[in-house]
Design a protein around this motif. Structure first.
Motif, mmCIF file in Angstrom:
data_model
loop_
_atom_site.group_PDB
_atom_site.id
_atom_site.type_symbol
_atom_site.label_atom_id
_atom_site.label_comp_id
_atom_site.label_asym_id
_atom_site.label_seq_id
_atom_site.Cartn_x
_atom_site.Cartn_y
_atom_site.Cartn_z
ATOM 1 N N ARG A 154 0.861 -1.181 0.000
ATOM 2 C CA ARG A 154 0.000 0.000 0.000
ATOM 3 C C ARG A 154 0.900 1.235 0.000
ATOM 4 N NH1 ARG A 154 -5.550 0.712 1.493
ATOM 5 N NH2 ARG A 154 -6.094 2.800 0.738
ATOM 6 N N ILE A 155 0.755 2.073 -1.020
ATOM 7 C CA ILE A 155 1.590 3.260 -1.169
ATOM 8 C C ILE A 155 0.711 4.493 -1.039
ATOM 9 C CG2 ILE A 155 3.289 4.431 -2.631
ATOM 10 C CD1 ILE A 155 3.253 1.740 -4.318
ATOM 11 N N GLY A 156 1.095 5.396 -0.178
ATOM 12 C CA GLY A 156 0.444 6.687 -0.085
ATOM 13 C C GLY A 156 1.456 7.768 -0.412
ATOM 14 N N GLU A 258 3.438 0.802 3.053
ATOM 15 C CA GLU A 258 3.105 -0.265 3.989
ATOM 16 C C GLU A 258 3.183 -1.594 3.248
ATOM 17 O OE1 GLU A 258 -0.608 0.575 5.892
ATOM 18 O OE2 GLU A 258 0.121 2.440 6.795
ATOM 19 N N ILE A 259 3.980 -2.501 3.772
ATOM 20 C CA ILE A 259 4.178 -3.808 3.149
ATOM 21 C C ILE A 259 3.845 -4.890 4.165
ATOM 22 C CG2 ILE A 259 5.766 -5.339 1.927
ATOM 23 C CD1 ILE A 259 7.486 -2.940 1.249
ATOM 24 N N ALA A 260 2.975 -5.809 3.781
ATOM 25 C CA ALA A 260 2.590 -6.916 4.660
ATOM 26 C C ALA A 260 2.862 -8.233 3.947
ATOM 27 C CB ALA A 260 1.120 -6.821 5.039
ATOM 28 N N ARG A 272 5.622 -0.167 8.140
ATOM 29 C CA ARG A 272 5.308 1.124 7.516
ATOM 30 C C ARG A 272 6.612 1.911 7.387
ATOM 31 N NH1 ARG A 272 0.996 5.386 7.411
ATOM 32 N NH2 ARG A 272 2.005 7.412 7.798
ATOM 33 N N HIS A 273 6.862 2.394 6.194
ATOM 34 C CA HIS A 273 8.059 3.182 5.903
ATOM 35 C C HIS A 273 7.619 4.580 5.472
ATOM 36 C CE1 HIS A 273 10.521 -0.559 5.709
ATOM 37 N NE2 HIS A 273 9.388 -1.080 5.248
ATOM 38 N N SER A 336 7.113 -0.941 12.870
ATOM 39 C CA SER A 336 6.349 -2.169 12.705
ATOM 40 C C SER A 336 4.873 -1.895 12.922
ATOM 41 C CB SER A 336 6.826 -3.224 13.696
ATOM 42 O OG SER A 336 5.995 -4.357 13.648
ATOM 43 N N LEU A 337 4.028 -2.556 12.126
ATOM 44 C CA LEU A 337 2.580 -2.443 12.276
ATOM 45 C C LEU A 337 1.992 -3.743 12.822
ATOM 46 C CD1 LEU A 337 1.609 -0.604 8.978
ATOM 47 C CD2 LEU A 337 1.908 0.382 11.233
#
Length: 341
Positions: A154-156, A258-260, A272-273, A336-337
């Motif tokens: 997910r990229i914002g 955000e990468i899961a 989350r970066h 970390s999420l």
């Protein structure tokens, strides 16, 4: 080494981002000659004087020879605006030199691909219409090294309202947001065009403030789908006030990733970066172009690119790209999420 080259032609090089790209190329490769191309030759010459070892030239996209005649004059062509006739691409193919394009939406990439397919052996063609010319996808590919498998990317991205750039950037934004039927995403493993209510999203800024956003599809989504095989990929754009401006500082640009998925140890991994450049989008876009130029000419990362059709991430090492981003002013933060799952 660089002195053996003819000038790199930067069409739109006197604009906000183009001029910064020329200056970054100059910083990375002091001896590489540059031609600043534009309709206003006086403005182009002024930028050339600032850059050094550069010339200003008039470019006419209505002419097949761009106004330069038929003799080889350049080592590469970079274009910062939409060339509706593809004159600049055909010019590069005719002279067998690298071509770097930055202004196409995902939905309008067909003409460039067709032009390449009909002349595949003529020149290396780089389609670099990613977010800020690679400032999101390269960090994602570097972060992805920690994962065995990725479920969701997910990229914002936040573009400050004061940070649109010049007329060419505004024209691209208006054209892509106005003409695109929907934004390309990946949903449950399938390519999905998000439109209407489906395109609406919320973006959480680096200071925690939530903003309205909308699905947007630069080349990152289709490229990440091909590269990572993630089941869900989406990029949302917030065109609003950046966290720095809310603090009373100048505008900045933000990229939140955000990468899961499953980590190399088999455990769930959800991070989350947050990437911020305090000077806005132009320096990151300019850097991406400069790194593409040096790679295609064989000045860094390997030999000069052979004729072919490329995306930047197949040519440039993500770790190198991220290192350069940090050197040129981007800050990176990670958390970390896992607790949110």
């Amino acid at each position: 080494m660089s002195s053996k080259f003819q000038p790199v032609l930067i069409i739109g090089g006197s604009g906000v981002v183009g001029s910064q790209a020329a200056k970054i190329i100059r910083r990375l490769h002091p001896k590489l000659p540059i031609a600043i191309g534009g309709r206003d030759v006086g403005k182009a010459e002024a930028v050339a004087r600032e850059v050094g070892n550069a010339i200003g030239v008039s470019v006419d996209l209505a002419r097949p020879d761009l106004g330069f005649g038929h003799e080889p004059r350049f080592s590469a062509v970079v274009i910062f605006l939409k060339d509706e006739k593809l004159s600049s691409m055909r010019y590069a193919q005719r002279h067998g030199i690298p071509y770097i394009s930055l202004s196409s939406g995902t939905f309008e990439v067909g003409p460039e691909m067709a032009q390449y397919i009909h002349a595949p052996d003529k020149a290396p063609i780089l389609l670099a219409s990613h977010w800020l010319a690679g400032a999101a996808i390269f960090p994602i590919l570097e972060f992805a090294k920690a994962y065995e498998a990725i479920d969701t990317i997910r990229i914002g991205v936040l573009l400050d309202e004061q940070d649109m750039g010049g007329p060419a950037a505004l024209a691209d934004y208006n054209r892509i947001t106005g003409l695109a039927p929907a934004a390309l995403t990946v949903k449950d493993g399938k390519l999905h065009w998000a439109g209407g209510e489906d395109s609406k999203a919320r973006y959480r800024s680096v200071d925690g403030v939530e903003l309205d956003a909308v699905a947007y599809s630069p080349f990152d989504v289709m490229a990440l789908s091909a590269r990572t095989n993630a089941g869900n990929i989406r990029l949302d754009l917030a065109y609003s006030e950046s966290a720095s401006r809310r603090r009373g500082e100048p505008f900045s640009t933000e990229i939140v990733i955000e990468i899961a998925g499953r980590g190399r140890d088999g455990e769930r991994l959800n991070h989350r970066h947050e990437i911020v450049h305090p000077a806005g989008q132009a320096p990151l876009t300019a850097l991406g172009v400069a790194l593409a130029v040096e790679r295609m000419l064989g000045l860094a990362g390997g030999d000069a690119s052979a004729p072919g059709l490329y995306l930047p991430e197949v040519l440039i090492d993500p770790a190198y790209y991220v290192r350069r981003m940090k050197e040129f002013g981007a800050s990176f933060a990670e958390r970390s999420l896992m607790a949110a799952e």
